[in-house]
Design a protein around this motif. Structure first.
Motif, mmCIF file in Angstrom:
data_model
loop_
_atom_site.group_PDB
_atom_site.id
_atom_site.type_symbol
_atom_site.label_atom_id
_atom_site.label_comp_id
_atom_site.label_asym_id
_atom_site.label_seq_id
_atom_site.Cartn_x
_atom_site.Cartn_y
_atom_site.Cartn_z
ATOM 1 N N CYS A 190 0.513 -1.308 0.173
ATOM 2 C CA CYS A 190 -0.383 0.026 -0.368
ATOM 3 C C CYS A 190 0.603 1.386 -0.199
ATOM 4 O O CYS A 190 2.208 1.414 0.423
ATOM 5 C CB CYS A 190 -1.107 0.232 0.978
ATOM 6 S SG CYS A 190 -0.250 -0.379 2.425
ATOM 7 N N THR A 217 -3.389 -7.180 -6.225
ATOM 8 C CA THR A 217 -3.826 -6.164 -5.762
ATOM 9 C C THR A 217 -2.661 -5.150 -5.479
ATOM 10 O O THR A 217 -2.673 -5.132 -4.062
ATOM 11 C CB THR A 217 -4.976 -5.842 -5.408
ATOM 12 O OG1 THR A 217 -5.686 -6.756 -5.988
ATOM 13 C CG2 THR A 217 -6.007 -4.818 -5.592
ATOM 14 N N ILE A 219 -1.752 -1.049 -3.523
ATOM 15 C CA ILE A 219 -3.196 -0.041 -3.522
ATOM 16 C C ILE A 219 -1.723 1.476 -3.058
ATOM 17 O O ILE A 219 -1.111 1.482 -2.953
ATOM 18 C CB ILE A 219 -3.417 -0.109 -2.244
ATOM 19 C CG1 ILE A 219 -4.610 -0.787 -1.406
ATOM 20 C CG2 ILE A 219 -4.199 1.157 -1.826
ATOM 21 C CD1 ILE A 219 -6.213 -0.717 -2.699
ATOM 22 N N GLY A 253 -9.516 -0.989 -5.592
ATOM 23 C CA GLY A 253 -8.743 -1.352 -5.369
ATOM 24 C C GLY A 253 -9.100 -2.365 -4.399
ATOM 25 O O GLY A 253 -8.662 -3.225 -4.369
ATOM 26 N N ASP A 256 -11.735 -4.990 -5.787
ATOM 27 C CA ASP A 256 -10.736 -6.253 -5.665
ATOM 28 C C ASP A 256 -10.135 -7.025 -4.724
ATOM 29 O O ASP A 256 -10.079 -7.989 -5.155
ATOM 30 C CB ASP A 256 -8.839 -5.646 -7.086
ATOM 31 C CG ASP A 256 -9.749 -4.951 -8.062
ATOM 32 O OD1 ASP A 256 -10.635 -5.487 -8.557
ATOM 33 O OD2 ASP A 256 -8.836 -4.059 -8.601
#
Ligand SMILES: Nc1ncnc2c1ncn2[C@@H]1O[C@H](COP(=O)(O)OP(=O)(O)O)[C@@H](O)[C@H]1O
Ligand SMILES: [Mg+2]
Length: 274
Positions: A190, A217, A219, A253, A256
C-alpha cells in the motif's frame, strides 16, 4: 455461519492499517452488501472517527468499553448503515491492558478476552475487520486470537519488509505458544508511489520472499484516499448514475482485494476439508 474475521496488522505505525481496515469494511458493506462489522481496537480511535464522519455521526455514544463492562458486545455496537456496524474505540480503552492483567492470571486467558466477547456476535455478520494499534501488546495478541485471518499492511518503503517479517514471525510465536490458528491471507502493498523505483524494488523483494501471499492488487498512494481521513469516506455518483471518478479510483482496489480475499478464503476452507 460465523463471520470470517480479519485482523489488519503490522507493528509499525503510519503504514496504512487503518486505511485498509476501514476501506475494506466500508466497501464490503456498501458495495457488496454484506453484513459487516469493524472493531476498532486502537485507543487513538482513527477508524472510529473516520467511519462516524462517513455516516454523518458527530459523536459515538457507545464504545467497546460499554461492551466490556456489560460483558456483552451487543452493548457496544453502533449501527452506521443497513449493512455496516462499528464497535468504536475511545482513549479509555488504553486501560484494557490493566483490565486483562488484573482480571486474568492465566496467560492463555489473557489473550482470549476479546475472542470470548466477539464469538457470540459473529453470527450476525459475514465479515469482521479488526483495526489494531502498532504495538506488540494485549491489543494485538487479543486481536490475533479472535481472528481467522491476518492481513498485513505493507508499505512499500525501505525497511518495511523487515516489519512484515517480524509480524509473521510473531504470529508464528502466537501459534506455537497459545495455539492461535491464524492464517496470513494477504500481504497488501500500500501507499505505493508509481514513479518511485525504491517502492518497486521493495515490492519485488517481497514477492520473492512471500510469493503469492503478496496481493496482486496494489493500493497506490492517492490523494483522495488520504483525504478520506479528514472528510470521511465517500462514494458519490454523478447525475448519470456513474461513480464520481476519483471516488471510483480510490475504492476500486479495495473491491478487487475483497474478491481476492473471498477466493483465498475458499481455497483455505477447501484445503481444510480435503
Ligand atoms: N493509499 C494511500 N494513499 C494516500 N494516503 C494514505 C494511503 N493509505 C494511508 N494513507 C494516509 O497515511 C496516513 C497513515 O495511514 P493509516 O492507515 O492511519 O496508518 P496506520 O493505521 O498503519 O497507522 C494517514 O494519514 C492516511 O490517510
Ligand atoms: Mg491505525
Amino acid at each position: 455461519m460465523a463471520a470470517r474475521t480479519f485482523t489488519v496488522g503490522n507493528f509499525k505505525g503510519g503504514v496504512g492499517k487503518t486505511k485498509i481496515a476501514t476501506m475494506l469494511a466500508y466497501d464490503n458493506a456498501e458495495v457488496r452488501n454484506e453484513k459487516t462489522l469493524l472493531v476498532d481496537l486502537d485507543p487513538q480511535a482513527n477508524a472510529s472517527d473516520v467511519l462516524a464522519k462517513s455516516f454523518g455521526l458527530s459523536s459515538l455514544d457507545k464504545t467497546i468499553m460499554d461492551g466490556i463492562n456489560a460483558n456483552d458486545f451487543n452493548e457496544a455496537i453502533t449501527h452506521l448503515s443497513d449493512n455496516l456496524d462499528l464497535i468504536a474505540c475511545t482513549t479509555n480503552f488504553s486501560t484494557f491492558e490493566k483490565y486483562v492483567i488484573q482480571g486474568f492470571s492465566d496467560e492463555a486467558d489473557q489473550v482470549t478476552v476479546l475472542k470470548n466477547l466477539l464469538d457470540p456476535i459473529k453470527d450476525k455478520y459475514q465479515a469482521i475487520f479488526l483495526d489494531v494499534p502498532p504495538t506488540i501488546s494485549v491489543f494485538s495478541d487479543n486481536a490475533m486470537a479472535a481472528s481467522d485471518y491476518s492481513i498485513i499492511a505493507f508499505q512499500t518503503v525501505d525497511e518495511s519488509l523487515q516489519g512484515v517479517k517480524k509480524y509473521v514471525s510473531y504470529q508464528n510465536f502466537m501459534a506455537q505458544h497459545y495455539g492461535v490458528s491464524l492464517q496470513v491471507i494477504d500481504i497488501i502493498p500500500c501507499m505505493l508511489t508509481s514513479d518511485d523505483k525504491l517502492d518497486h524494488d521493495v515490492l519485488s523483494e517481497a514477492r520473492e520472499e512471500f510469493g503469492d501471499t503478496v496481493s496482486s492488487t496494489v493500493i497506490k498512494y492517492q490523494k483522495r484516499l488520504k483525504g478520506y481521513s479528514r472528510t470521511g469516506i465517500t462514494l458519490n455518483r454523478n447525475r448519470n448514475g456513474n461513480f464520481e471518478q476519483w471516488d471510483y479510483r480510490a475504492h476500486a482496489g479495495f473491491i478487487d482485494l475483497l474478491n481476492e480475499l473471498d477466493a483465498r478464503d475458499e481455497f483455505v476452507q477447501s484445503s481444510k476439508e480435503a
